[in-house]
Design a protein around this motif. Structure first.
Motif, short mmCIF file in Angstrom:
data_model
loop_
_atom_site.label_atom_id
_atom_site.label_comp_id
_atom_site.label_asym_id
_atom_site.label_seq_id
_atom_site.Cartn_x
_atom_site.Cartn_y
_atom_site.Cartn_z
N GLY A 9 -4.90 4.83 0.76
CA GLY A 9 -4.10 5.09 1.98
C GLY A 9 -3.65 6.53 2.28
N TYR A 10 -2.21 6.47 2.47
CA TYR A 10 -1.75 8.33 3.38
C TYR A 10 -0.97 8.72 2.50
CZ TYR A 10 -4.95 7.01 7.22
OH TYR A 10 -5.61 5.57 7.81
N ARG A 11 -1.05 10.12 2.32
CA ARG A 11 -0.13 11.10 1.71
C ARG A 11 0.52 11.25 2.78
NH1 ARG A 11 -1.82 13.63 -2.71
NH2 ARG A 11 -2.18 11.55 -3.97
N VAL A 12 2.09 10.89 2.93
CA VAL A 12 2.69 11.71 4.89
C VAL A 12 3.87 12.28 3.61
CG1 VAL A 12 3.62 11.75 6.09
CG2 VAL A 12 2.06 9.59 5.59
N ASP A 13 4.12 13.65 3.89
CA ASP A 13 4.72 15.39 3.36
C ASP A 13 4.88 14.78 2.16
OD1 ASP A 13 6.23 17.07 3.96
OD2 ASP A 13 7.97 15.96 5.04
N GLY A 14 4.25 14.51 1.01
CA GLY A 14 3.71 14.42 0.17
C GLY A 14 4.00 12.89 -0.58
N LEU A 15 4.35 11.90 0.16
CA LEU A 15 5.27 10.35 0.35
C LEU A 15 4.19 9.17 -0.48
CD1 LEU A 15 8.24 10.83 1.23
CD2 LEU A 15 8.05 11.52 -0.87
N ASP A 16 3.05 9.07 -0.69
CA ASP A 16 2.07 7.86 -0.73
C ASP A 16 2.56 6.95 -0.12
OD1 ASP A 16 1.06 10.28 -2.30
OD2 ASP A 16 1.30 9.33 -4.15
N LEU A 17 1.77 6.23 0.78
CA LEU A 17 2.13 4.91 1.25
C LEU A 17 0.00 4.08 1.01
CD1 LEU A 17 3.72 5.93 4.46
CD2 LEU A 17 4.50 4.78 3.07
N LEU A 18 0.50 3.13 -0.58
CA LEU A 18 -0.88 2.96 -0.82
C LEU A 18 -1.17 1.55 -0.28
CD1 LEU A 18 -0.86 5.08 -3.69
CD2 LEU A 18 -1.72 6.12 -1.41
N ARG A 19 -2.57 0.96 -0.20
CA ARG A 19 -2.67 -0.20 -0.02
C ARG A 19 -2.72 -1.11 -1.41
NH1 ARG A 19 -6.86 2.51 2.66
NH2 ARG A 19 -9.13 1.53 1.36
N LYS B 131 -1.72 1.53 8.15
CA LYS B 131 -2.66 2.12 8.96
C LYS B 131 -2.04 3.48 9.26
CE LYS B 131 -3.79 -2.93 9.63
NZ LYS B 131 -4.37 -3.59 11.01
N GLN B 132 -3.01 4.07 10.31
CA GLN B 132 -2.33 5.18 11.14
C GLN B 132 -3.22 5.19 12.60
OE1 GLN B 132 -4.10 9.03 10.04
NE2 GLN B 132 -2.57 9.81 11.06
N GLU B 133 -2.23 5.57 13.20
CA GLU B 133 -2.67 5.28 15.00
C GLU B 133 -2.75 6.10 15.79
OE1 GLU B 133 -2.65 2.55 18.46
OE2 GLU B 133 -3.17 0.91 17.09
N ASN B 134 -3.36 6.60 15.95
CA ASN B 134 -2.69 8.63 16.59
C ASN B 134 -1.63 9.28 15.58
OD1 ASN B 134 -4.29 8.30 18.87
ND2 ASN B 134 -2.34 6.49 19.53
N HIS B 135 -0.18 9.75 15.98
CA HIS B 135 0.59 10.13 14.87
C HIS B 135 1.80 8.48 15.05
CE1 HIS B 135 -0.93 13.89 17.01
NE2 HIS B 135 -0.61 13.29 17.77
N THR B 136 1.50 8.01 14.33
CA THR B 136 1.90 6.74 14.10
C THR B 136 2.01 5.94 12.40
OG1 THR B 136 3.05 6.14 15.62
CG2 THR B 136 3.29 4.95 13.50
N VAL B 137 1.83 5.78 11.55
CA VAL B 137 1.82 5.72 10.37
C VAL B 137 2.85 3.95 9.97
CG1 VAL B 137 1.27 5.41 7.81
CG2 VAL B 137 0.74 7.48 9.23
N ALA B 138 2.08 3.29 10.18
CA ALA B 138 2.17 1.91 9.80
C ALA B 138 2.35 1.12 7.61
CB ALA B 138 2.60 0.88 10.86
N PHE B 139 2.94 1.16 7.61
CA PHE B 139 3.06 0.74 6.35
C PHE B 139 4.09 -0.94 5.54
CE2 PHE B 139 4.36 1.09 2.36
CZ PHE B 139 3.27 0.62 1.08
N PHE B 140 2.85 -1.81 5.24
CA PHE B 140 3.89 -3.20 5.56
C PHE B 140 3.54 -3.78 4.07
CE2 PHE B 140 2.92 -7.91 5.51
CZ PHE B 140 3.93 -8.00 5.84
N VAL B 141 4.92 -4.56 3.74
CA VAL B 141 4.38 -5.15 2.42
C VAL B 141 4.86 -6.47 2.17
CG1 VAL B 141 5.68 -4.23 0.38
CG2 VAL B 141 5.12 -2.85 1.88
N LYS B 142 4.74 -6.62 1.64
CA LYS B 142 4.72 -8.23 1.15
C LYS B 142 5.21 -8.67 -0.22
CE LYS B 142 3.34 -13.54 2.09
NZ LYS B 142 3.00 -13.52 0.46
#
Length: 152
Positions: free
Chosen positions: A12-22, A49-60
């Motif tokens: 996934g991505y680390r955004v400002d030190g916070l993990d958003l993981l699939r 997912k990341q698109e341009n300057h937006t990171v989208a995180f979905f949890v089910k």
């Protein structure tokens, strides 16, 4: 600044030190021969997912057998970067192994100087997904239709 805030990491991505993981439950709704269910699949996951300057995180985390489901989420922004979070969750005790990863709490973003653009919580009908025709009720959601063999 966007390059400094969003880093690609394994899963996934680390955004400002916070993990958003699939992550997923791993069973993927596996079936036995003939199409019968192999057991209760929790059908839980998280995707990012990341698109341009937006990171989208979905949890089910709402499964076919959980009542009292709801959705919650938020959108935060820092500079040009925005993070969208959407979670399908349940208020019932989780008697299954959750296969995904929860997002960081909103307080973690605030301590890092992020601005809250939107925050919500509302009831969720069912599990938030259209159920196939052979799933009539949440109780039979993990059942699979019997596969029939065609003529040789």
């Amino acid at each position: 600044m966007a390059d400094d805030l969003v880093q690609k990491v394994h899963g996934g991505y680390r955004v400002d030190g916070l993990d958003l993981l699939r992550s997923t439950c791993g069973c993927g709704g596996q079936t036995e021969p003939g199409g019968a269910g192999k057991g209760d699949c929790c059908h839980t996951y998280s995707i990012v997912k990341q698109e341009n300057h937006t990171v989208a995180f979905f949890v089910k985390c709402a499964i076919p057998n959980t009542p009292n489901n709801y959705e919650w989420g938020y959108r935060v922004k820092k500079g040009q970067v925005e993070v969208d979070v959407l979670v399908y969750d349940t208020r019932q005790p989780k008697n299954f192994t959750f296969g995904g990863q929860y997002p960081p709490p909103l307080s973690e973003w605030l301590t890092r100087g992020w601005e809250i653009l939107h925050q919500f919580e509302r009831p969720l009908a069912g599990i938030g997904e259209k159920m196939p025709a052979w799933r009539q009720t949440p109780a039979d959601a993990c059942l699979r239709p019997a596969k029939t063999r065609g003529s040789p």
